[in-house]
Design an enzyme around this catalytic site. Structure first.
Site, mmCIF file in Angstrom:
data_model
loop_
_atom_site.group_PDB
_atom_site.id
_atom_site.type_symbol
_atom_site.label_atom_id
_atom_site.label_comp_id
_atom_site.label_asym_id
_atom_site.label_seq_id
_atom_site.Cartn_x
_atom_site.Cartn_y
_atom_site.Cartn_z
ATOM 1 N N HIS A 191 -1.441 -10.841 9.304
ATOM 2 C CA HIS A 191 -0.292 -11.613 8.831
ATOM 3 C C HIS A 191 -0.187 -12.981 9.493
ATOM 4 O O HIS A 191 0.408 -13.896 8.939
ATOM 5 C CB HIS A 191 0.981 -10.782 8.926
ATOM 6 C CG HIS A 191 1.052 -9.823 7.789
ATOM 7 N ND1 HIS A 191 0.596 -8.527 7.896
ATOM 8 C CD2 HIS A 191 1.393 -10.002 6.490
ATOM 9 C CE1 HIS A 191 0.697 -7.955 6.712
ATOM 10 N NE2 HIS A 191 1.180 -8.815 5.847
ATOM 11 N N GLU A 418 -2.680 -1.109 -4.139
ATOM 12 C CA GLU A 418 -3.241 -1.377 -2.807
ATOM 13 C C GLU A 418 -3.970 -0.148 -2.286
ATOM 14 O O GLU A 418 -4.635 -0.198 -1.259
ATOM 15 C CB GLU A 418 -2.131 -1.702 -1.808
ATOM 16 C CG GLU A 418 -1.104 -2.670 -2.319
ATOM 17 C CD GLU A 418 -0.100 -3.051 -1.270
ATOM 18 O OE1 GLU A 418 -0.421 -3.910 -0.446
ATOM 19 O OE2 GLU A 418 1.013 -2.475 -1.249
ATOM 20 N N ASP A 442 -4.764 -4.779 1.464
ATOM 21 C CA ASP A 442 -4.707 -3.355 1.771
ATOM 22 C C ASP A 442 -5.743 -2.582 0.965
ATOM 23 O O ASP A 442 -6.334 -1.624 1.461
ATOM 24 C CB ASP A 442 -3.300 -2.803 1.509
ATOM 25 C CG ASP A 442 -2.390 -3.055 2.705
ATOM 26 O OD1 ASP A 442 -2.822 -2.811 3.846
ATOM 27 O OD2 ASP A 442 -1.257 -3.520 2.501
ATOM 28 N N CYS A 489 -2.365 -10.536 -5.767
ATOM 29 C CA CYS A 489 -1.527 -11.275 -4.814
ATOM 30 C C CYS A 489 -2.032 -11.135 -3.391
ATOM 31 O O CYS A 489 -1.390 -11.585 -2.454
ATOM 32 C CB CYS A 489 -0.069 -10.861 -4.924
ATOM 33 S SG CYS A 489 0.213 -9.145 -4.490
HETATM 34 C C1 PEP Z 1 -1.984 -6.882 0.165
HETATM 35 O O1 PEP Z 1 -2.069 -5.834 0.795
HETATM 36 O O2 PEP Z 1 -2.957 -7.447 -0.372
HETATM 37 C C2 PEP Z 1 -0.689 -7.566 0.037
HETATM 38 C C3 PEP Z 1 -0.544 -8.596 -0.755
HETATM 39 O O3 PEP Z 1 0.329 -7.088 0.806
HETATM 40 P P1 PEP Z 1 0.446 -7.399 2.385
HETATM 41 O O4 PEP Z 1 -0.632 -8.364 2.758
HETATM 42 O O5 PEP Z 1 1.803 -7.955 2.628
HETATM 43 O O6 PEP Z 1 0.256 -6.039 2.974
HETATM 44 MG MG MG Z 2 -0.280 -4.806 1.307
#
Ligand code: PEP
Ligand code: MG
Length: 564
Positions: A191, A418, A442, A489
């Protein structure tokens, strides 16, 4: 060992946020711990004078930073200074010194006592615990003769080097003074990496060599290809500047809707995490929001925000985007995004545990409050709101969620794919909802069984991995069979080369950090849909991620290389 001042070297990490910068290196020092073998205190009065002197220095340092800090950081720094001067803290430390504890252990013990008290009071007081521990770390570092830890105030535009950065630390960085980020640890979908690209700061992770470079050394960073040059020569700086110019020229390709060269539409959307992100992203040429990571609003909060507070935030976000779509993801708490007010206790494998929708189905109070707030904000604005749930694995979960969302009158409901199970069975899952969005971050970690937080597994976390592309293809086949849109996404969608492959696989939208949209738009506009399909087939036919990427770059317009 730190590199000599004038020594030239080049090394690579993983580029996670494109862009080029040259500047002096500022090194983030890790927090020290009180040594277990510290000498006990024999002269409590003298020790007290030393510790009080150090606390005074810590307070003065924080006050000096507060004096020049921006609106966001100023009150935090002032609060820290007040705590360092708190007579209650000084008294607590004196008690431990009199009992014979060493200097740093006395500070640590006294701070922990106050933290326990603050935490039991809850609310505002509990939130001060972080500030107090920051004072502790600074005092302990000074007592050990070390520099104070954490991200220092950047007085001149600089490149930041750290072992790793917490999302909260990254979020406070300003693009005016932070030219680039280089971390020794961290992964491409951590993140912190996501926040860096959201802020538009060039960033490279997994650059272990950076910790050997002395603070103040001039460093060049190419966040696209992940290259770091220590003490770059004048020629190297010129080459980077030229690459920067070529990139800028390639990006000046308009602000219109996303589409391939032959006009096949692929919506280009923004990933946002806060109301502030929304304000900034809304000013960009994006077709809306493809992922609003609502949990980022609540990091570092001890209590769940009220329905009213949430409604106000969501309303502000929806208003910022007018009639453009906003895809909101309900809270994805747990694993690498722990929320104190939605904590189900320790688990052996949090990423495989009760996170995402699983947590939402247990803490229905949290889920219901959020959906209620989203419904109220939708009613107040009439915006194009689409609500989706994270971490769906089964039809039953999708049905449970869709029923709840529809019962509140929210117009569109979707799910994130995911978990490989959801991709494999996407047809059945999509039967219950209106759309799906692929969370490739994920999806990759679960497809490869490689923890996305484990930087050392970066090879397995390469989104060009053909196995991931096969799983994405399965999800798209389900979408096509049901006539329902499937977007992306995860971070993969913001890679201008991989975006072509994803388009070829059949996705209808790509959502990314807004700063990545221009490169993806240009890349799409240079290639036809058929070329994208051919690239997707070539990438899937490759035996590994590197070959998949090489095959696509070979087939692509040469300008694509300047977009990376
Ligand atoms: C993902 O897992 O690709 C996603 C967009 O969610 P996050 O990165 O917030 O887990
Ligand atoms: Mg995710």
């Amino acid at each position: 060992m730190a590199a000599d001042a004038g020594q030239h070297s080049t090394f690579h990490g993983i580029g996670v946020s494109a862009g080029i910068a040259v500047g002096p290196l500022v090194v983030v020092t890790p927090a020290p711990t009180a040594p277990a073998d510290e000498a006990p205190t024999t002269d409590a009065a003298a020790a007290s004078v030393t510790v009080h002197g150090v606390l005074d220095e810590v307070a003065k340092g924080l006050e000096a930073r507060a004096a020049v800090a921006g609106d966001h950081a100023k009150p935090i720094l002032e609060a820290g200074a007040m705590m360092a001067r708190d007579p209650g803290l000084a008294m607590g430390i004196d008690n431990h010194l009199q009992a014979g504890k060493g200097l740093t252990n006395a500070v640590t013990a006294a701070v922990e006592e106050i933290c326990t008290m603050f935490e039991s009071l809850g609310g505002y007081m509990a939130e001060r615990v972080t500030d107090l521990r920051d004072v502790r770390d600074r005092a302990v570092a000074r007592l050990l003769g070390q520099p104070e830890p954490g991200v220092p105030t950047l007085t001149v535009p600089s490149i930041l080097a750290a072992h790793d950065l917490a999302p909260a630390e990254t979020a406070t960085l300003s693009t005016d003074t932070c030219l680039g980020i280089i971390t020794a640890a961290g992964g491409p979908t951590s993140h912190t990496a996501i926040l860096a690209s959201q802020l538009g700061i060039p960033a490279v992770v997994q650059a272990t060599g950076i910790l050997g470079v002395a603070a103040g050394t001039t460093v060049a960073i190419d966040g696209g290809v992940g290259e770091i040059t220590v003490n770059p020569t004048a020629d190297e700086v010129t080459m980077l500047e030229e690459r920067k110019k070529r990139r800028a020229a390639a990006l000046a390709g308009g602000t219109g809707k996303g589409a391939t060269k032959d006009g096949y539409p692929v919506a280009l959307l923004a990933n946002i995490g806060t109301a502030d992100d929304a304000q900034k992203a809304a000013k960009q040429a994006v077709e809306g929001v493809g992922l609003f990571r609502t949990e980022f609003l609540f990091l570092d909060r001890d209590t769940m925000p009220t329905v009213e507070e949430q409604t106000a935030t969501y309303t502000a976000v929806f208003e910022a985007f007018g009639d453009r779509r906003v895809v909101v993801r309900t809270l994805d708490a747990g694993a690498d995004k722990p929320l104190k007010f939605a904590d189900l206790g320790p688990e052996e494998n949090p990423a495989l545990g009760r996170r995402g929708i699983r947590l939402g189905m247990i803490r229905t109070d949290v889920m219901d409050a959020q959906l209620e707030a989203l419904a109220a904000a939708y009613k107040a604005t009439g915006a194009d709101v689409r609500v989706m749930a994270p971490m769906i694995a089964t039809q039953a979960e999708a049905m449970w969620f869709a029923e709840k969302v529809r019962a509140l009158g929210l117009p569109k409901v979707g799910i994130m794919i995911e978990v490989p199970a959801a991709a494999i069975r996407s047809k059945g899952i999509l039967y219950h909802v209106d759309f799906a969005s692929l969370g490739t971050n994920d999806l990759q970690q679960y497809t490869m069984a490689a923890d996305r937080m484990q930087g050392e597994l970066a090879d397995l976390l390469n989104p060009w991995e053909p196995a991931l592309l096969d799983v994405v293809a399965l999800a798209c086949e389900g979408g096509a069979a049901m006539g329902k849109p499937v977007g992306v996404c995860g971070e993969a969608g913001g890679d201008p080369a991989l975006a072509l492959v994803l388009t070829g696989l059949g996705v209808s939208s790509l959502s990314m950090a807004p700063g990545k949209v221009p490169a993806v738009r240009t890349s799409l506009g240079l290639h036809t849909r058929e070329q994208c399909q051919q690239m997707a087939a070539a990438a899937r036919a490759a035996t590994n991620a590197a070959d998949a990427k090489a095959a696509v770059l070979d087939m692509a317009d040469p300008v694509l290389r300047d977009l990376l």
